[in-house]
Design a protein around this motif. Structure first.
Motif, mmCIF file in Angstrom:
data_model
loop_
_atom_site.group_PDB
_atom_site.id
_atom_site.type_symbol
_atom_site.label_atom_id
_atom_site.label_comp_id
_atom_site.label_asym_id
_atom_site.label_seq_id
_atom_site.Cartn_x
_atom_site.Cartn_y
_atom_site.Cartn_z
ATOM 1 N N ALA A 210 -4.156 55.374 32.766
ATOM 2 C CA ALA A 210 -4.355 56.814 32.631
ATOM 3 C C ALA A 210 -3.918 57.291 31.253
ATOM 4 O O ALA A 210 -4.569 58.172 30.647
ATOM 5 C CB ALA A 210 -3.584 57.550 33.724
ATOM 6 N N LEU A 211 -2.841 56.748 30.739
ATOM 7 C CA LEU A 211 -2.371 57.135 29.402
ATOM 8 C C LEU A 211 -3.373 56.720 28.324
ATOM 9 O O LEU A 211 -3.593 57.456 27.355
ATOM 10 C CB LEU A 211 -1.017 56.476 29.116
ATOM 11 C CG LEU A 211 0.192 56.981 29.902
ATOM 12 C CD1 LEU A 211 1.416 56.127 29.601
ATOM 13 C CD2 LEU A 211 0.479 58.436 29.542
ATOM 14 N N LEU A 212 -3.968 55.558 28.496
ATOM 15 C CA LEU A 212 -4.908 55.068 27.487
ATOM 16 C C LEU A 212 -6.231 55.817 27.539
ATOM 17 O O LEU A 212 -6.896 55.992 26.516
ATOM 18 C CB LEU A 212 -5.151 53.571 27.691
ATOM 19 C CG LEU A 212 -3.946 52.670 27.408
ATOM 20 C CD1 LEU A 212 -4.245 51.239 27.858
ATOM 21 C CD2 LEU A 212 -3.598 52.694 25.924
ATOM 22 N N GLY A 213 -6.616 56.275 28.715
ATOM 23 C CA GLY A 213 -7.857 57.020 28.845
ATOM 24 C C GLY A 213 -9.063 56.129 28.958
ATOM 25 O O GLY A 213 -9.017 54.918 28.712
ATOM 26 N N THR A 214 -10.162 56.744 29.324
ATOM 27 C CA THR A 214 -11.408 55.979 29.479
ATOM 28 C C THR A 214 -11.923 55.548 28.113
ATOM 29 O O THR A 214 -11.778 56.243 27.115
ATOM 30 C CB THR A 214 -12.479 56.848 30.167
ATOM 31 O OG1 THR A 214 -12.668 58.044 29.405
ATOM 32 C CG2 THR A 214 -12.050 57.210 31.576
ATOM 33 N N GLY A 215 -12.506 54.388 28.080
ATOM 34 C CA GLY A 215 -13.073 53.874 26.842
ATOM 35 C C GLY A 215 -12.072 53.202 25.939
ATOM 36 O O GLY A 215 -12.430 52.740 24.848
ATOM 37 N N ALA A 216 -10.811 53.136 26.350
ATOM 38 C CA ALA A 216 -9.801 52.483 25.518
ATOM 39 C C ALA A 216 -9.993 50.975 25.524
ATOM 40 O O ALA A 216 -10.530 50.399 26.470
ATOM 41 C CB ALA A 216 -8.400 52.832 26.016
ATOM 42 N N GLU A 217 -9.536 50.361 24.437
ATOM 43 C CA GLU A 217 -9.614 48.908 24.322
ATOM 44 C C GLU A 217 -8.777 48.252 25.429
ATOM 45 O O GLU A 217 -7.647 48.645 25.686
ATOM 46 C CB GLU A 217 -9.072 48.494 22.950
ATOM 47 C CG GLU A 217 -9.006 46.996 22.733
ATOM 48 C CD GLU A 217 -8.315 46.634 21.428
ATOM 49 O OE1 GLU A 217 -8.137 45.422 21.179
ATOM 50 O OE2 GLU A 217 -7.939 47.566 20.676
#
Length: 920
Positions: A210-217
């Motif tokens: 959730a912290l990294l968000g969608t589309g994160a590596e």
């Protein structure tokens, strides 16, 4: 747009040229486009004072021109007025990036950028609502600053619509009294203790996603790391045995978000607080920025996250008020204090030691009206201060009690551990020590004792204050701080008088002159004279410019006699102070049912302050002085005498005592009382030997064996391909003791890289020698060169410039490596002048004997090399070369570097070719 006009009719620049300075001279770009070159020296000073040019960072420009000062319109001062509590790298390019202007690529464009930036800032003022209270306040401040000689006074007043106006005195007083506009700190009911519910690894992984968000590596290593850290948030099973995780995470793993995920979950679930401690203020700022992912709404983040530092880092409103009172009689101070007033109105938390306070403001304005306004000497009046309900420190303390995450630093955590708790005696239960390889050094600083002239004079100043010392100091003594808490004719007052009279035995004003001139006053100064004599008599090379240290034993007869006298004199201070604190504590009990909250808070704070600021250090010094006659120092300690010098000037002298293993008191005071500890870093292990031995060495250095609890180990490798992205070169044909050869090597390597180069030195003198030989050629090649201990900027500002300027070069001491986080091409080459062996001093000698002799030296050096190498690749796609100019670079240190990255032994010419090829 011309250099002097603006779309706004209210805005116009003064008709002055813009100045850009390089090594050896400067360039003036006049409003009509004429370019004038300047050499340094008196001719430049006269010319600049005549034209008062636009400049960016006047002290830095003056230093480069060989001047002490010159009259100018510093665009940074205008920036600080218009955009307070905002940071920009203090260069034309830095201004351009922050303000959305075209980034200049030549000297002429840099000069034009200064004019465009100034016009844009004045335009910002011109569009402020003319009738708004904040606009009126800005006009009043600008008027006071103009009267104080501020070069920007006229243009700013014109932009604000206040040209020709003279605000009434009441308006000026309101504008200067910025503290009245600050929100008040409200009392809240105490919180219940936190729960003990654990965090499951799958929950930590979900929070991380959730912290990294969608589309994160996708980084499996980061999720594995978050899972491993969860073990520190399990409930404790036995008293004095915390849950401990020792986690090494290679660069690029993303350990910050990796531990934030389980820490934030635990804090929310259990309504508790996790303290995240890191090493430097720069790293605190970076961590704070990362937490924007967790709390993107500023108001929510302000409730849940607190950046916590020692009280000496926060602006003291009482100090500010006393400084503002001088503006009426000393209008020249209005410029600095006006800019400080603008910052106070805009700051998030009053953190003057970092945070949203631009470090270059101290460079521009000086120490006294900026960081000198902090409570650096423990003189707080607590609830007796009229500003207590608006106090930045009080706000930070109270918010920290309720926050979910507190971002602290190792120095604060260790000092509070040594003193037995936080300012309000609360003790956190869960800690994350990021940059954990510095825990040892932080504990070493916190648990040591120094009976020196500087520290003893500071205790005297805390006790006696300025009222008995004379001078302009704002120092408030104990007598003033305790007013209203004791009967002026009672027993407590008599004890106070006795202690303050006895405090005269501590070093007073002008002690350096007396110690060197044989006119010492008081027992402690006479003792320090004997210390100085023994150091000079026994030290090798005593006539040189460097600091000196010698063994204490066997003590000279004069040192032994004066030590006994010091022990007796310190006892005469300690005994009445302890009795005074005891009377105050008794009052807390005797009047528990009648004391109002403010008085109770003052009493508690005073008891704590007397103990921590005076009784603890004085008692420690008393024991040190009394023990000089013992044939051996106390077990577990090492003692020595030192004469501190800076460039040959004596600055301090005294007796020092350190724990050989400072993690022992750290484990007892903090470690065993904690419920959960995460100690993490990219460089916990030095890479030498078998895996088990490297873990044991790391645990020993961190003191985890003293906790009596099992340690969960976790190692997550870096995702980067270091073998493809980096090279490590050992240059074999440069004599490290020949400054000309070393400077020539730096020059060739920096030019081959095209900038983006960091030079690290193990001695300041060698840094300065290389800089003097290097600067003109690099500047002529279009590669800006900055240097710690040379440029008139603090190291945080220099690193910020280095990060912003892709082709800049920076020289610094070996310690700079810990504050450098520069991803991308701005750092693509690191050059060490020589192997960073530990300093072979008396303290290191004792630790070396305890922890393995030469193997201990190698281990510390490998860790330093590993930390420095880790600066090269900060994100995917980074590339870089690490160069050691020392021909005495042993192969056994090669395990400091990642597997597959070997030390290549080459001559300088080949090294230059490799660097050039690596950049192509």
């Amino acid at each position: 747009m011309t250099l002097s006009s603006s779309p706004s009719s209210a805005v116009a620049l003064p008709p002055v040229p813009a100045l850009v300075v390089q090594a050896g001279g400067g360039v003036l770009l006049h409003p009509d486009g004429e370019i004038e070159t300047l050499a340094g020296g008196r001719a430049a000073e006269s010319r600049l004072n005549q034209v008062r040019p636009l400049v960016c960072h006047r002290p830095h420009a003056a230093r480069r021109l060989g001047l002490a000062w010159f009259a100018a319109h510093d665009v940074l001062e205008l920036f600080a007025f218009v955009r307070p509590a905002r940071f920009c790298a203090p260069t034309p390019r830095g201004l351009a990036r922050v303000m959305g202007l075209p980034v200049p690529s030549s000297t002429a464009e840099e000069a034009r950028t200064l004019a465009w930036a100034a016009l844009a800032l004045l335009d910002d003022l011109a569009v402020l609502p003319p009738g708004a209270a904040t606009t009126a306040e800005a006009r009043a401040l600008a008027h006071a600053m103009a009267q104080g000689g501020w070069a920007w006074g006229g243009p700013v007043l014109a932009a604000l619509g206040g040209a020709g106006e003279v605000p009434p005195p009441a308006a000026l007083r309101r504008a200067l009294a910025v503290w009245r506009a600050l929100p008040e700190v409200e009392e809240e009911a105490p919180l219940p203790p936190p729960g003990a519910w654990p965090v499951a690894p799958r929950e930590a992984r979900a929070r991380l996603a959730a912290l990294l968000g969608t589309g994160a590596e996708t980084r499996p290593q980061q999720a594995d790391y978050a899972s491993a850290v969860c073990a520190a948030f399990e409930p404790r099973l036995q008293a004095d045995q915390p849950r401990v995780v020792l986690a090494e995470a290679g660069t690029g793993v993303g350990k910050t978000l990796g531990y934030i995920a389980p820490a934030s979950l635990w804090a929310e679930r259990n309504e508790g607080t996790v303290w995240i401690s890191t090493y430097t203020r720069n790293l605190q700022r970076q961590l704070d920025r990362e937490l924007d992912r967790l709390y993107p709404e500023p108001e929510e983040k302000a409730r849940q996250v607190v950046v916590r530092k020692g009280r000496e880092n926060y602006l003291c409103l009482l100090n500010l008020e006393e400084a503002m009172a001088r503006v009426a009689t000393l209008p020249t101070e209005a410029v600095a204090l006006g800019l400080m007033a603008r910052w106070v109105r805009a700051t998030r938390d009053g953190d003057i030691g970092g945070g949203d306070f631009p470090g270059w403001l101290t460079d521009l304005l000086g120490t006294e009206p900026t960081v000198g306004l902090a409570d650096r000497r423990g003189e707080c009046l607590f609830s007796a201060c009229e500003h207590v309900h608006r106090c930045f420190i009080e706000r930070a303390l109270r918010r920290a009690r309720r926050a979910r995450l507190v971002v602290a630093n190792h120095a604060l955590v260790m000092v509070q551990a040594a003193l037995g708790g936080l300012d309000d005696d609360t003790r956190p239960g869960r800690y994350v020590f990021d940059e954990g390889h510095h825990v040892f050094d932080a504990a070493d600083a916190a648990f040591s004792a120094h009976l020196t002239a500087v520290e003893a004079a500071e205790v005297r100043r805390w006790l006696v204050g300025a009222e008995a010392e004379g001078g302009r100091s704002r120092a408030r003594g104990l007598k003033r701080r305790i007013e209203g808490l004791i009967d002026p004719d009672g027993e407590a007052a008599a004890l106070l008088t006795e202690a303050l009279e006895a405090a005269r035995s501590l070093p007073g004003p002008a002690w350096p002159t007396r110690l060197g001139g044989g006119t010492a006053r008081g027992a402690v100064e006479h003792f320090l004279v004997e210390v100085r004599a023994q150091v000079l008599a026994r030290a090798a090379h005593a006539t040189g410019p460097h600091s000196l240290e010698v063994e204490v034993r066997p003590p000279a007869p004069g040192l032994l006699d004066s030590g006994r006298a010091v022990a007796a004199a310190l006892s005469e201070i300690v005994v009445p102070l302890k009795a005074l604190a005891g009377l105050l504590a008794k009052r807390l009990d005797a009047e528990a049912d009648t004391l109002d909250t403010a008085t109770r808070t003052r009493l508690e704070s005073m008891v704590r302050s007397i103990e921590r600021r005076a009784v603890v250090p004085l008692s420690g010094w008393q024991a040190m002085a009394a023990g000089l006659g013992d044939p051996e120092p106390p077990a577990d300690f090492v003692e020595w005498l030192a004469l501190e010098r800076i460039e040959g000037r004596e600055v301090d002298v005294g007796l020092h005592r350190h724990w050989i293993d400072p993690t022992r008191p750290f484990a007892q005071t903090l470690g065993r009382r904690a419920h959960g500890l995460v100690v993490t870093s990219a460089t916990l292990r030095d890479g030498a030997g078998e895996e088990e031995s490297t873990w044991r060495a790391a645990e020993a250095r961190l003191g985890l064996g003293h906790l009596g609890a099992p340690v969960i180990r976790a190692a997550v490798p870096s995702p980067f391909d270091y073998q493809a992205a980096t090279r490590v070169l050992g240059v074999t044909d440069v004599s490290r003791d020949e400054p000309d050869q070393v400077a020539a090597a730096f020059r060739a390597l920096f030019m081959a890289a095209g900038g983006g180069a960091l030079g690290l030195f193990t001695a300041v003198a060698r840094l300065k020698a290389v800089h003097a030989r290097l600067a003109p050629d690099l500047e002529a090649a279009g590669l800006p060169l900055y240097a710690q201990h040379v440029d008139a900027m603090d190291i945080g500002t220099l690193i910020a410039i280095f990060r912003e300027e892709e082709d800049a070069c920076l020289l610094g001491t070996d310690a700079v490596r810990d504050g450098v986080d520069v991803p991308g091409r701005s750092l693509r080459l690191i050059v060490f002048d020589r192997v960073p062996w530990p300093r072979p001093d008396i303290l290191h000698k004792a630790r070396r004997a305890l922890w393995g002799g030469p193997a201990y030296d190698d281990r510390l050096t490998r860790l330093r090399l590993k930390q420095a190498f880790g600066r090269l690749v900060r994100r995917a796609g980074d590339r870089g070369v690490f160069v050691m100019l020392d021909p005495r670079f042993p192969s056994r240190l090669g395990s400091a570097f990642p597997p597959g990255v070997a030390i290549e032994r080459v001559g300088l010419a080949e090294a230059v070719a490799i660097v050039r090829e690596h950049e192509s």
